[in-house]
Scaffold this active site. Structure first.
Site, PDB file in Angstrom:
ATOM      1  N   CYS A 158       6.009 -43.658 -31.650  1.00  0.00           N
ATOM      2  CA  CYS A 158       6.804 -44.879 -31.438  1.00  0.00           C
ATOM      3  C   CYS A 158       6.450 -45.958 -32.469  1.00  0.00           C
ATOM      4  O   CYS A 158       7.335 -46.541 -33.101  1.00  0.00           O
ATOM      5  CB  CYS A 158       6.612 -45.388 -30.018  1.00  0.00           C
ATOM      6  SG  CYS A 158       4.897 -45.484 -29.500  1.00  0.00           S
TER       7      CYS A 158
HETATM    8  N1  LIG Z   1       5.137 -42.935 -23.985  1.00  0.00           N
HETATM    9  C1  LIG Z   1       5.624 -43.184 -25.196  1.00  0.00           C
HETATM   10  O1  LIG Z   1       6.012 -44.329 -25.510  1.00  0.00           O
HETATM   11  C2  LIG Z   1       5.745 -42.096 -26.206  1.00  0.00           C
HETATM   12  C3  LIG Z   1       5.139 -40.862 -26.006  1.00  0.00           C
HETATM   13  N2  LIG Z   1       5.269 -39.884 -26.962  1.00  0.00           N
HETATM   14  C4  LIG Z   1       4.676 -38.573 -26.770  1.00  0.00           C
HETATM   15  O2  LIG Z   1       5.489 -37.842 -25.833  1.00  0.00           O
HETATM   16  C5  LIG Z   1       4.675 -36.996 -25.037  1.00  0.00           C
HETATM   17  C6  LIG Z   1       4.883 -37.358 -23.564  1.00  0.00           C
HETATM   18  O3  LIG Z   1       4.505 -38.698 -23.373  1.00  0.00           O
HETATM   19  P1  LIG Z   1       4.703 -39.467 -21.979  1.00  0.00           P
HETATM   20  O4  LIG Z   1       6.004 -39.093 -21.392  1.00  0.00           O
HETATM   21  O5  LIG Z   1       4.415 -40.873 -22.261  1.00  0.00           O
HETATM   22  O6  LIG Z   1       3.525 -38.826 -21.115  1.00  0.00           O
HETATM   23  P2  LIG Z   1       3.415 -38.692 -19.534  1.00  0.00           P
HETATM   24  O7  LIG Z   1       1.959 -38.630 -19.241  1.00  0.00           O
HETATM   25  O8  LIG Z   1       4.239 -39.726 -18.870  1.00  0.00           O
HETATM   26  O9  LIG Z   1       4.055 -37.260 -19.224  1.00  0.00           O
HETATM   27  C7  LIG Z   1       3.456 -36.067 -19.678  1.00  0.00           C
HETATM   28  C8  LIG Z   1       4.280 -34.887 -19.212  1.00  0.00           C
HETATM   29  O10 LIG Z   1       3.698 -33.693 -19.733  1.00  0.00           O
HETATM   30  C9  LIG Z   1       3.436 -32.804 -18.648  1.00  0.00           C
HETATM   31  N3  LIG Z   1       2.232 -32.033 -18.924  1.00  0.00           N
HETATM   32  C10 LIG Z   1       0.947 -32.469 -18.940  1.00  0.00           C
HETATM   33  N4  LIG Z   1       0.110 -31.461 -19.254  1.00  0.00           N
HETATM   34  C11 LIG Z   1       0.896 -30.369 -19.415  1.00  0.00           C
HETATM   35  C12 LIG Z   1       0.613 -29.009 -19.683  1.00  0.00           C
HETATM   36  N5  LIG Z   1      -0.626 -28.584 -19.909  1.00  0.00           N
HETATM   37  N6  LIG Z   1       1.637 -28.127 -19.689  1.00  0.00           N
HETATM   38  C13 LIG Z   1       2.924 -28.542 -19.501  1.00  0.00           C
HETATM   39  N7  LIG Z   1       3.246 -29.834 -19.248  1.00  0.00           N
HETATM   40  C14 LIG Z   1       2.249 -30.725 -19.198  1.00  0.00           C
HETATM   41  C15 LIG Z   1       3.261 -33.701 -17.431  1.00  0.00           C
HETATM   42  O11 LIG Z   1       3.510 -32.928 -16.262  1.00  0.00           O
HETATM   43  P3  LIG Z   1       2.751 -33.252 -14.856  1.00  0.00           P
HETATM   44  O12 LIG Z   1       3.585 -34.266 -14.180  1.00  0.00           O
HETATM   45  O13 LIG Z   1       2.743 -31.975 -14.179  1.00  0.00           O
HETATM   46  O14 LIG Z   1       1.389 -33.729 -15.237  1.00  0.00           O
HETATM   47  C16 LIG Z   1       4.339 -34.742 -17.705  1.00  0.00           C
HETATM   48  O15 LIG Z   1       5.609 -34.235 -17.358  1.00  0.00           O
HETATM   49  C17 LIG Z   1       3.228 -37.200 -25.505  1.00  0.00           C
HETATM   50  O16 LIG Z   1       2.906 -36.244 -26.469  1.00  0.00           O
HETATM   51  C18 LIG Z   1       3.278 -38.578 -26.154  1.00  0.00           C
HETATM   52  O17 LIG Z   1       2.287 -38.657 -27.114  1.00  0.00           O
HETATM   53  C19 LIG Z   1       6.018 -40.089 -28.076  1.00  0.00           C
HETATM   54  C20 LIG Z   1       6.616 -41.281 -28.332  1.00  0.00           C
HETATM   55  C21 LIG Z   1       6.527 -42.395 -27.401  1.00  0.00           C
HETATM   56  C1  LIG Z   2       0.428 -48.358 -25.445  1.00  0.00           C
HETATM   57  C2  LIG Z   2      -0.102 -47.021 -25.922  1.00  0.00           C
HETATM   58  O1  LIG Z   2      -1.110 -46.538 -25.449  1.00  0.00           O
HETATM   59  N1  LIG Z   2       0.603 -46.416 -26.862  1.00  0.00           N
HETATM   60  C3  LIG Z   2       0.240 -45.132 -27.394  1.00  0.00           C
HETATM   61  C4  LIG Z   2       1.295 -44.686 -28.380  1.00  0.00           C
HETATM   62  C5  LIG Z   2       2.395 -43.923 -27.752  1.00  0.00           C
HETATM   63  C6  LIG Z   2       3.195 -43.128 -28.739  1.00  0.00           C
HETATM   64  O2  LIG Z   2       4.330 -43.190 -28.981  1.00  0.00           O
HETATM   65  O3  LIG Z   2       2.574 -42.352 -29.495  1.00  0.00           O
HETATM   66  P1  LIG Z   2       2.670 -40.808 -29.589  1.00  0.00           P
HETATM   67  O4  LIG Z   2       4.057 -40.417 -29.710  1.00  0.00           O
HETATM   68  O5  LIG Z   2       1.918 -40.493 -30.816  1.00  0.00           O
HETATM   69  O6  LIG Z   2       2.059 -40.355 -28.360  1.00  0.00           O
HETATM   70  C7  LIG Z   2      -1.100 -45.164 -28.124  1.00  0.00           C
HETATM   71  O7  LIG Z   2      -1.501 -46.193 -28.621  1.00  0.00           O
HETATM   72  O8  LIG Z   2      -1.674 -44.073 -28.285  1.00  0.00           O
END
Ligand SMILES: NC(=O)C1=CN([C@@H]2O[C@H](COP(=O)(O)OP(=O)(O)OC[C@H]3O[C@@H](n4cnc5c(N)ncnc54)[C@H](OP(=O)(O)O)[C@@H]3O)[C@@H](O)[C@H]2O)C=CC1
Ligand SMILES: CC(=O)N[C@@H](CCC(=O)OP(=O)(O)O)C(=O)O
Length: 354
Positions: A158
């Site tokens: 992000c």
């Molecule tokens: N949050 C953000 O702003 C952003 C996040 N990302 C990336 O996107 C991904 C998801 O982030 P986010 O949605 O915030 O994370 P969350 O913690 O909200 O969700 C993680 C998801 O992954 C699942 N999960 C966890 N462990 C496993 C596993 N071993 N096998 C299969 N599924 C699994 C969880 O399932 P369960 O409910 O069963 O634990 C849950 O559905 C991460 O890689 C993050 O770095 C990228 C850009 C922005």
């Molecule tokens: C507030 C906060 O904790 N933000 C996350 C970034 C989330 C994100 O987009 O990064 P990835 O797609 O690389 O997971 C961090 O600083 O690690």
């Protein structure tokens, strides 16, 4: 065009849920499986029980990931979206690819060119250096080549999305000097994911910097900007939205007109990046796929400050993944993302989709 059969892994998480919302209303998607972790508490619960915004829109039960699920599902899928922890995506992406399933990875598992960086920044040894080379970095507005043959998309983080939308037009026109580039980023708490954690709980969060000089997005931004950057992330007490403010020095011959031209050339024809006449604000982009950008140039000192606001869960993750998915089908990247009534589509109370 035929309909793609799609699975989302990580569908219970914040990013996965946004993907469900966007892909449910995509006319060329049949959403087959919503998958969670192997021993998940969410197994068999309707998606809308976890994310009530989508009640009546997607009530499909979640299912746990397992080798058995993989073996039975993979033969009938065209694409998978991985919204999971990085190491899971690194381990499983290749298995989907072997079966001819396109992978849209929202984790950081395939973003960095050098496998060596994964130990330091992500805490695991990357086993697939060949896939790191093959992965297409999915900063959608900068995918100018045909990507219909690409099979692995590494979606940017992000903070890198916002930072690179600011930096790429300058690098493309070779306007920046080789001096210091400083990126100050501020993110809402959903950036840290859905799992309970003291540091991101409501009573604990106050505006403050974190992981200064050691954040894992620093090498990603530097790699894609083609220049070293200093990245200062901040956590702020709001749910979603992210703002990156970039400060840098331009070359001595550069004029304000050159900067205007660089941003106009880059974004005049990209409807999801909006060049603003005033500084962007998070409230204008949350629950939307837009990135809002504004800059100010001091001609005397040749200092440029550029600010970009996005929704971390949409342009910073899910909607950008849909942009890449669209491009992979040969569709315009914004296909299905801009609606006449965007508010209705994203209304938190669950107004029916357009
Ligand atoms: N949050 C953000 O702003 C952003 C996040 N990302 C990336 O996107 C991904 C998801 O982030 P986010 O949605 O915030 O994370 P969350 O913690 O909200 O969700 C993680 C998801 O992954 C699942 N999960 C966890 N462990 C496993 C596993 N071993 N096998 C299969 N599924 C699994 C969880 O399932 P369960 O409910 O069963 O634990 C849950 O559905 C991460 O890689 C993050 O770095 C990228 C850009 C922005
Ligand atoms: C507030 C906060 O904790 N933000 C996350 C970034 C989330 C994100 O987009 O990064 P990835 O797609 O690389 O997971 C961090 O600083 O690690």
């Amino acid at each position: 065009m035929s309909v793609s059969k799609v699975a989302i892994i990580g569908a219970s998480g914040y990013v996965g849920a946004e993907l469900v919302g966007l892909l449910t209303r995509h006319p060329y998607v049949s959403l087959r499986d919503l998958v969670v972790s192997e021993h998940s508490d969410s197994d068999a619960r309707p998606f809308s029980e976890l994310h009530a915004r989508w009640q009546g829109i997607c009530d499909v039960p979640l299912q746990s990931f397992s080798r058995q699920w993989f073996d039975s599902a993979v033969v009938d899928l065209d694409a998978v979206f991985l919204a999971t922890p990085h190491e899971f995506a690194a381990t499983w992406a290749g298995e989907f690819l072997v079966h001819g399933v396109k992978v849209f990875d929202l984790s950081a598992a395939f973003r960095l060119n050098s496998p060596d960086l994964y130990i330091n920044h992500y805490g695991f040894e990357h086993q697939y250096p060949k896939l790191l080379k093959e992965a297409c970095y999915g900063l959608a507005e900068w995918l100018h080549e045909d990507v219909t043959e690409q099979t692995l998309f590494a979606l940017p983080g992000c903070y890198p999305t916002a930072s690179l939308l600011a930096l790429k037009p300058l690098a493309h026109c070779q306007l920046n000097q080789s001096g210091l580039i400083v990126v100050n980023g501020t993110s809402g708490v959903s950036g840290a994911g859905r799992n309970a954690n003291l540091a991101t709980s409501f009573n604990e969060v106050s505006l403050r910097p974190y992981q200064i000089l050691q954040h894992r997005h620093q090498p990603e931004i530097s790699q894609e900007a083609g220049a070293p950057v200093v990245f200062n992330p901040h956590l702020a007490p709001f749910k979603r939205g992210l703002l990156a403010t970039v400060t840098l020095q331009l070359k001595s011959h550069v004029s304000e007109q050159d900067v205007t031209q660089a941003y106009a050339n880059a974004y005049d024809k990209t409807p999801l990046v909006r060049l603003k006449k005033q500084w962007p604000q998070i409230d204008d982009v949350t629950f939307t796929p837009f990135a809002d950008l504004h800059w100010q140039f001091d001609d005397l000192s040749k200092t440029l400050v550029v600010c970009v606001a996005i929704d971390n869960l949409l342009k910073g993750a899910a909607s950008q993944a849909v942009q890449c998915f669209n491009l992979s089908l040969g569709l315009p990247s914004e296909f299905s993302l801009i609606t006449d009534n965007w508010q209705a589509v994203t209304d938190p109370k669950g107004v029916a989709l357009a």
